[in-house]
Design an enzyme around this catalytic site. Structure first.
Site, PDB file in Angstrom:
ATOM      1  N   ASP A   1     -40.291  29.272   3.945  1.00 59.46           N
ATOM      2  CA  ASP A   1     -40.026  28.163   3.017  1.00 59.46           C
ATOM      3  C   ASP A   1     -40.417  28.512   1.578  1.00 59.46           C
ATOM      4  O   ASP A   1     -41.377  29.264   1.358  1.00 59.46           O
ATOM      5  CB  ASP A   1     -40.833  26.945   3.495  1.00 59.46           C
ATOM      6  CG  ASP A   1     -40.271  25.655   2.956  1.00 59.46           C
ATOM      7  OD1 ASP A   1     -39.183  25.685   2.345  1.00 59.46           O
ATOM      8  OD2 ASP A   1     -40.916  24.608   3.138  1.00 59.46           O
TER       9      ASP A   1
HETATM   10  C1  LIG Z   1     -30.622  38.112   6.292  1.00 55.68           C
HETATM   11  C2  LIG Z   1     -31.391  36.885   6.463  1.00 55.68           C
HETATM   12  C3  LIG Z   1     -32.057  36.644   7.760  1.00 55.68           C
HETATM   13  C4  LIG Z   1     -31.463  36.037   5.435  1.00 55.68           C
HETATM   14  C5  LIG Z   1     -32.351  34.888   5.349  1.00 55.68           C
HETATM   15  C6  LIG Z   1     -32.685  34.602   3.926  1.00 55.68           C
HETATM   16  C7  LIG Z   1     -33.702  33.542   3.795  1.00 55.68           C
HETATM   17  C8  LIG Z   1     -34.983  33.875   3.130  1.00 55.68           C
HETATM   18  C9  LIG Z   1     -33.439  32.319   4.264  1.00 55.68           C
HETATM   19  C10 LIG Z   1     -34.332  31.136   4.135  1.00 55.68           C
HETATM   20  C11 LIG Z   1     -33.479  29.920   4.261  1.00 55.68           C
HETATM   21  C12 LIG Z   1     -34.129  28.622   4.014  1.00 55.68           C
HETATM   22  C13 LIG Z   1     -33.211  27.495   4.188  1.00 55.68           C
HETATM   23  C14 LIG Z   1     -35.417  28.476   3.656  1.00 55.68           C
HETATM   24  C15 LIG Z   1     -36.095  27.214   3.330  1.00 55.68           C
HETATM   25  O1  LIG Z   1     -36.669  27.294   2.034  1.00 55.68           O
HETATM   26  P1  LIG Z   1     -35.837  26.894   0.745  1.00 55.68           P
HETATM   27  O2  LIG Z   1     -35.116  28.065   0.306  1.00 55.68           O
HETATM   28  O3  LIG Z   1     -35.073  25.691   1.055  1.00 55.68           O
HETATM   29  O4  LIG Z   1     -36.885  26.653  -0.374  1.00 55.68           O
HETATM   30  P2  LIG Z   1     -37.362  25.312  -1.074  1.00 55.68           P
HETATM   31  O5  LIG Z   1     -38.227  24.643  -0.053  1.00 55.68           O
HETATM   32  O6  LIG Z   1     -38.110  25.855  -2.233  1.00 55.68           O
HETATM   33  O7  LIG Z   1     -36.181  24.494  -1.472  1.00 55.68           O
END
Ligand SMILES: CC(C)=CCC/C(C)=C/CC/C(C)=C/COP(=O)(O)OP(=O)(O)O
Length: 303
Positions: free
Chosen positions: A82
């Site tokens: 996250d």
């Molecule tokens: C190749 C592969 C497996 C790729 C995955 C890439 C990756 C790091 C995905 C995380 C996706 C996600 C929805 C994270 C939640 O935090 P957020 O990004 O929504 O962050 P926030 O809480 O700050 O909005």
């Protein structure tokens, strides 16, 4: 030539207390079906797996960071990655660069898992609810997944890494599903480490699809309703792709204190660690802190 050793345990034998004496060192034991059978456990020891395990597992010789004990390194770590978008916004960058930075962190953690002897890492890459994000963001995440699977293929094979993807793949582009199936098939005999990527996944989705499968078996007369028990449910969950379906440790980054519909059934006795760092900032030092915290816990499983 491989050989197999079949051990029949009396029904009363608790599998986790049974002791086996083997006439030569064995580095890889495969339990089939995983964790479930109480009356008969089949231990298949394949020489091929043994060799792979030796080739791909120099971790026994790699010293662990100070304060970590090898005997209580978790077998399965799950991560809610996250804080990628917040990381980008804090830097005045587009959200895409937050996800790209998140992929770099994931690579680091995979390398450390391999080095320190963690056997399975399950990451929450895209939840069922993430479909409601802006279209461009969803497409970018799908393209990251596609690139990751394509570009890292060589290193999965070189490093003896198995890749599995869990989730409702019916919603993914057909070409991506084909790629996923291809990578899963190509790496399925790799034994050193397994990366499970949860995509279009939620714990509730997993339980619903398991219930549907079980209901079909009842309908087809394969089982009776009274046959439904914890082992049967475990076998129908998508984490049936690993021999260690229950994470020992769940890490969530970014300071949020929630499970967010991740592995609901599988987390029943998992130790939880909430890190303040945003996922792109989560590196070796933060991972060591999580593992140290894990190793200080006394796990009683309610007993
Ligand atoms: C190749 C592969 C497996 C790729 C995955 C890439 C990756 C790091 C995905 C995380 C996706 C996600 C929805 C994270 C939640 O935090 P957020 O990004 O929504 O962050 P926030 O809480 O700050 O909005």
């Amino acid at each position: 030539m491989g050989f197999s050793l079949q051990v029949c345990l009396p029904p009363s034998t608790a599998t986790n207390t049974a002791t086996f004496t083997l006439i030569r060192p064995v580095t890889n034991l495969r339990f089939k079906p995983p964790l479930c059978a109480s009356t008969q456990q089949q231990l298949v020891v394949s020489e091929e797996n043994e060799l792979k395990s030796i080739n791909g597992a120099p971790e026994e010789n790699v010293p662990l960071p100070l304060g970590l004990r090898r005997e209580s390194i978790p077998k399965h770590v799950a991560v809610i990655m996250d804080g990628n978008r917040r990381w980008a916004r804090l830097r005045g960058l587009p959200v895409d660069s937050g996800y790209e930075a998140g992929v770099k962190s994931l690579r680091t953690i995979v390398e450390l898992c391999c080095k320190w002897g963690i056997r399975v890492l399950t990451v929450f890459a895209f939840s069922c609810d993430n479909w409601f994000r802006p279209k461009m963001e969803v497409e970018f995440l799908m393209s990251l997944l596609e690139e990751g699977l394509k570009e890292e293929m060589g290193s999965y094979l070189r490093d003896n890494i198995r890749i599995s993807v869990i989730g409702d793949l019916s919603k993914l582009p057909k070409s991506l599903v084909e790629l996923i199936r291809n990578v899963e098939a190509t790496t399925k005999n790799n034994t050193r480490f397994q990366l499970i990527v949860a995509v279009s996944y939620s714990g509730k989705y997993d339980l619903v699809q398991a219930c549907q499968r079980i209901a079909m078996k009842v309908k087809d007369g394969v089982i009776e309703p009274s046959d439904i028990n914890e082992s049967l449910i475990e076998q129908e969950l998508e984490t049936n792709c690993t021999e260690f379906p229950y994470p020992d440790l769940l890490i969530r980054t970014s300071g949020e204190l929630r499970i967010s519909n991740f592995l609901l059934w599988q987390l029943a006795y998992t130790e939880l660690f909430f890190a303040q760092s945003l996922w792109p900032d989560f590196g070796e030092a933060e991972f060591i802190e999580a593992l140290r915290s894990f190793q200080r816990r006394r796990r009683s499983y309610g007993g």
